[in-house]
Design a protein around this motif. Structure first.
Motif, PDB file in Angstrom:
ATOM      1  N   THR A 222       1.069  -1.118  -0.033  1.00 60.64           N
ATOM      2  CA  THR A 222       0.041  -0.140  -0.009  1.00 60.64           C
ATOM      3  C   THR A 222       1.057   1.183  -0.037  1.00 60.64           C
TER       4      THR A 222
ATOM      5  N   PHE B  49      -4.379   4.653   9.708  1.00 54.63           N
ATOM      6  CA  PHE B  49      -3.985   5.304   8.487  1.00 54.63           C
ATOM      7  C   PHE B  49      -2.668   5.652   8.673  1.00 54.63           C
TER       8      PHE B  49
ATOM      9  N   SER C  38      -3.778   5.631  -2.538  1.00 55.30           N
ATOM     10  CA  SER C  38      -4.176   4.914  -1.497  1.00 55.30           C
ATOM     11  C   SER C  38      -5.430   4.122  -1.853  1.00 55.30           C
TER      12      SER C  38
ATOM     13  N   GLN D 296      -6.883   0.774   0.031  1.00 56.02           N
ATOM     14  CA  GLN D 296      -7.213   1.308   1.460  1.00 56.02           C
ATOM     15  C   GLN D 296      -8.649   1.788   1.234  1.00 56.02           C
TER      16      GLN D 296
ATOM     17  N   SER E 139     -11.629  -2.423  -2.224  1.00 55.90           N
ATOM     18  CA  SER E 139     -10.771  -2.352  -1.004  1.00 55.90           C
ATOM     19  C   SER E 139     -10.715  -3.702  -0.289  1.00 55.90           C
TER      20      SER E 139
END
Length: 760
Positions: A105, A164, A334, A339, A420
């Motif tokens: 990621t 995060f 992201s 994410q 995701s």
């Protein structure tokens, strides 16, 4: 002994006395201005970097009302030392293991963001009518975020432990690495004035080559030297040794054409893998703060107020480009990496600033004389504005997410959630991918090591022997033979060493169609090894001696044949021991590898302003509110182990506590101002593992009945039972066969209790 003439001695003394006051006066002025602005910005809860820049602006040539420095060249040298120290410290925080642990990621997000910002910066510069070189450097300046500002903002907002934040830290690691690469590429670009050229490709390959050589060599040698000298190492010697290694690497790196900042960063990342990494970082902090202040003050002194007024429009445009561009590119990166929308927006809004590396890249353009003078103060102004806006943008992330969530259709929201979930579930690695990655790693590392050995012996050792009055023939023979002996184990590993034999055999037996590609992979290894042998022969021997040299290679291979695998395994084992030394050291430290719950031992100090001062543990309900356990309270020379609920906390108390990262982070906000851990406890406490088996004397009894807590001055903080984990068990909990008890408290008494159990 020859005496210095009186007149010359007087002139030298006069010159010394002339420069010494200027140096002291300038340094006093810089640190005095930095001290005032530090106090001011600390009170305003703003990044200290901005205070230093303001101090430099005030004592620079812009404000005649304030005193100004008299010798800018001396301050510039000090600022260069500041850059070296800052990059050395960044390397200590970087660590190659952190890069290896950065998830896909962070890699995808970082590369997507940096690529987008490089293009956006270039297009912004072109839109402003700037030259191609100014536009390219602008792209590099706005591509890298500020680690310092983000860390400070996370601490102030208390969001360091949110999910995060891990992605943000990973992206910062990728940005640091890319910034080093950018500095090399921009330097090459400034010299060649061609974006896509042979020189640019050569510079990249040269950088990769030297990075691998320096890192492998550094990890192989430096931890071993430190370990051999550990009896003589204290804080003073360790600081001197680490700075000497840093400056030595700076000299080595600059001698082959790279920047001093790269050398400092490399040595920092090497020392970060040693058992002394954390200690060096702690010792370096005051020096880093001192020279960092000098560097950022010098940044402020280079700002021309007339330029800022003249370029107010471009500054506003670039600021908007940084904030909007980074927010958009990081969020999109992201999302692409899998994410969820909320985490992607939080990550994007956190990276909307530029900082330390931006200044270094801007100063690089000035030193190379390829950018205009206005670019540096513009970069500083944009950094100041974006540093100020960062905390507010971080706070705005959740409202922005709520606003977007309400405007997306239900179908879009479901699609994003499904994407995701699907992206994060792609975690399996095929046998083919595993094998190819292992083959590439084997070929890359061994090829670079062999090439490095050949170049070192032929380009460095051979001239040194010849200059030392050894005959050319003997020098060539010795260096050629030595180079061959050193490279033989790596040649074997490159061409013949089995790579993941179980996986290889499984693929070979799976399908006959797979056997062809496997043969090709092995053939590439052999061809590469033969090519390196030819490279070795060409560097060390003339054409007429190549036949004799090849016979010599065959003889050495025959003599060392059976020992080569053993030699390579020893070399590899030595490297891995050094590489994992810090990790193993931390694992074996008391209080580090304590619980399977990711809980660990930490030390915090109660500050006088803390809200918990004067209150009892029962009133604070620390265990109930935060989930942490206080194992000891150290007050002056008195240490109270496993305090009871009636004990009060007072200013200066040093607490040994156990909990997870998130629990400890929340607890620190109660007792500490800045969350800085106390790293040297006076009284040793730890948490030990005890298995309940037939020899355990308290099977079937409760914790209260066994009186274990009283006997060990300890506290049972957890029990593992049939795969379940009971945290903070009640005193009525019974001990059952097969239980695993985690007992915290006085290390000596707990271990004595364990010995008594074994005797019983």
């Amino acid at each position: 002994m020859e005496r210095t003439p009186a007149g010359k001695q007087d002139s030298e003394q006069e010159l010394f006395m002339t420069h010494l006051p200027y140096l002291i006066r300038d340094l006093a002025l810089i640190l005095g201005a930095a001290a005032v602005t530090t106090l001011l910005f600390k009170r305003l809860k703003q990044p200290l970097v901005l205070g230093y820049i303001l101090a430099g602006l005030l004592i620079g040539p812009n404000f005649p009302l304030f005193p100004t420095i008299t010798d800018p060249e001396t301050i510039r040298i000090w600022a260069d030392i500041g850059v070296i120290i800052l990059l050395f410290n960044l390397g200590l925080e970087f660590s190659i293991k952190k890069l290896a642990q950065v998830g896909g990621t962070a890699v995808i997000t970082g590369i997507f963001e940096i690529s987008g910002m490089l293009v956006l910066g270039y297009l912004t510069g072109q839109a402003l009518g700037w030259s191609t070189m100014n536009s390219i450097f602008l792209g590099g300046i706005i591509a890298i975020s500020s680690t310092t500002i983000i860390f400070r903002a996370f601490e102030e907002l208390g969001i360091k432990t949110q999910q995060f934040a891990g992605v943000v830290f990973g992206v910062l690691i990728i940005e640091d690495l890319v910034a080093i690469l950018l500095m090399v590429l921009l330097s090459t670009l400034a010299a060649t004035n061609q974006l896509f050229s042979t020189e640019m490709l050569t510079a990249v390959l040269k950088l990769v080559f030297f990075l691998v050589i320096w890192f492998l060599g550094g990890i192989f040698l430096i931890p071993s030297l430190l370990r051999a000298s550990r009896r003589f190492i204290n804080d003073e010697t360790l600081l001197v040794i680490s700075l000497a290694l840093c400056l030595g690497m700076v000299m080595l790196v600059t001698s082959v054409g790279f920047s001093s900042a790269l050398g400092a960063f490399i040595m920092g990342s090497i020392l970060a893998e040693t058992v002394y990494g954390e200690r060096i970082e702690h010792l370096l902090k005051p020096i880093r703060d001192l020279f960092g202040a000098v560097f950022f003050v010098s940044v402020g002194m280079l700002i021309d107020m007339t330029v800022l007024v003249q370029y107010a429009g471009p500054i506003a445009l670039i600021t908007v480009a940084v904030i909007v561009g980074k927010a958009v590119y990081v969020t999109l990166g992201s999302l692409i990496a899998g994410q969820p929308l909320k985490g992607a927006i939080q990550t994007g809004m956190s990276l909307t600033q530029i900082g330390e590396f931006s200044f270094i890249i801007a100063s690089l353009g000035l030193s190379l004389r390829v950018t205009e003078n206005f670019l540096y103060p513009i970069a500083v102004a944009v950094s100041g504005i974006t540093a100020f806006t960062t905390p507010y943008l971080m706070r705005a992330a959740e409202p922005v997410y709520g606003w977007l969530e309400n405007r997306f259709s239900k179908r879009t929201r479901i699609m994003l959630r499904n994407y995701s979930a699907g992206a994060r579930s792609i975690g399996s690695v095929s046998d083919w991918r595993l094998l190819i990655r292992a083959y590439l790693q084997t070929m890359l590392i061994n090829t670079i090591v062999i090439a490095g050995i050949v170049l070192l012996t032929s380009r460095v050792l051979l001239p040194a022997l010849v200059n030392g009055n050894m005959s050319q023939a003997w020098a060539k023979l010795l260096t050629g033979l030595g180079s061959l002996v050193l490279m033989v184990p790596f040649l074997w590993a490159l061409a013949l060493r089995p790579v993941y034999p179980a996986t290889y055999n499984r693929i070979w037996a799976d399908k006959q169609a797979y056997q062809g590609p496997l043969v090709v992979l092995n053939s590439v290894r052999v061809v590469l090894a033969l090519g390196l042998i030819l490279f070795y022969l060409n560097q060390h021997f003339s054409f007429t001696l190549m036949i004799l040299a090849m016979l010599l290679i065959g003889l050495i291979w025959w003599l060392m044949g059976k020992r080569i695998p053993f030699l390579y395994d020893r070399i590899e084992k030595h490297f891995l021991v050094n590489f994992h030394g810090r990790q193993q050291h931390q694992k074996n430290r008391p209080g580090r590898n304590l619980l399977p719950w990711d809980a660990h031992l930490a030390y915090v100090e109660v500050i006088p302003e803390s809200a918990c001062v004067g209150k009892t543990l029962e009133e604070l309900a620390i265990r109930e509110r935060y989930g942490v356990n206080i194992i000891s309270i150290e007050r002056g020379r008195i240490t109270r182990l496993v305090p009871n609920r009636y004990d009060r906390l007072f200013p200066g108390d040093k607490l040994a506590v156990i909990g997870t990262d998130s629990q400890l982070e929340q607890f620190r906000t109660l007792v500490e101002e800045d969350g800085t851990p106390i790293t040297t406890p006076v009284h040793e406490v730890s948490l030990e593992r005890i298995t309940v088996d037939e020899a355990f004397p308290f099977v079937g009894q409760s914790i209260w009945e066994s009186q274990i807590n009283e006997k060990t001055q300890g506290l049972i903080v957890g029990i593992e039972r049939e795969g379940r984990r009971l945290l903070n068990p009640d005193s009525t909990t019974l001990f059952l066969l097969g239980d695993v008890i985690w007992l915290a408290g006085n290390t000596r008494l707990i271990r004595e209790f364990q010995r008594q159990i074994r005797v019983h």
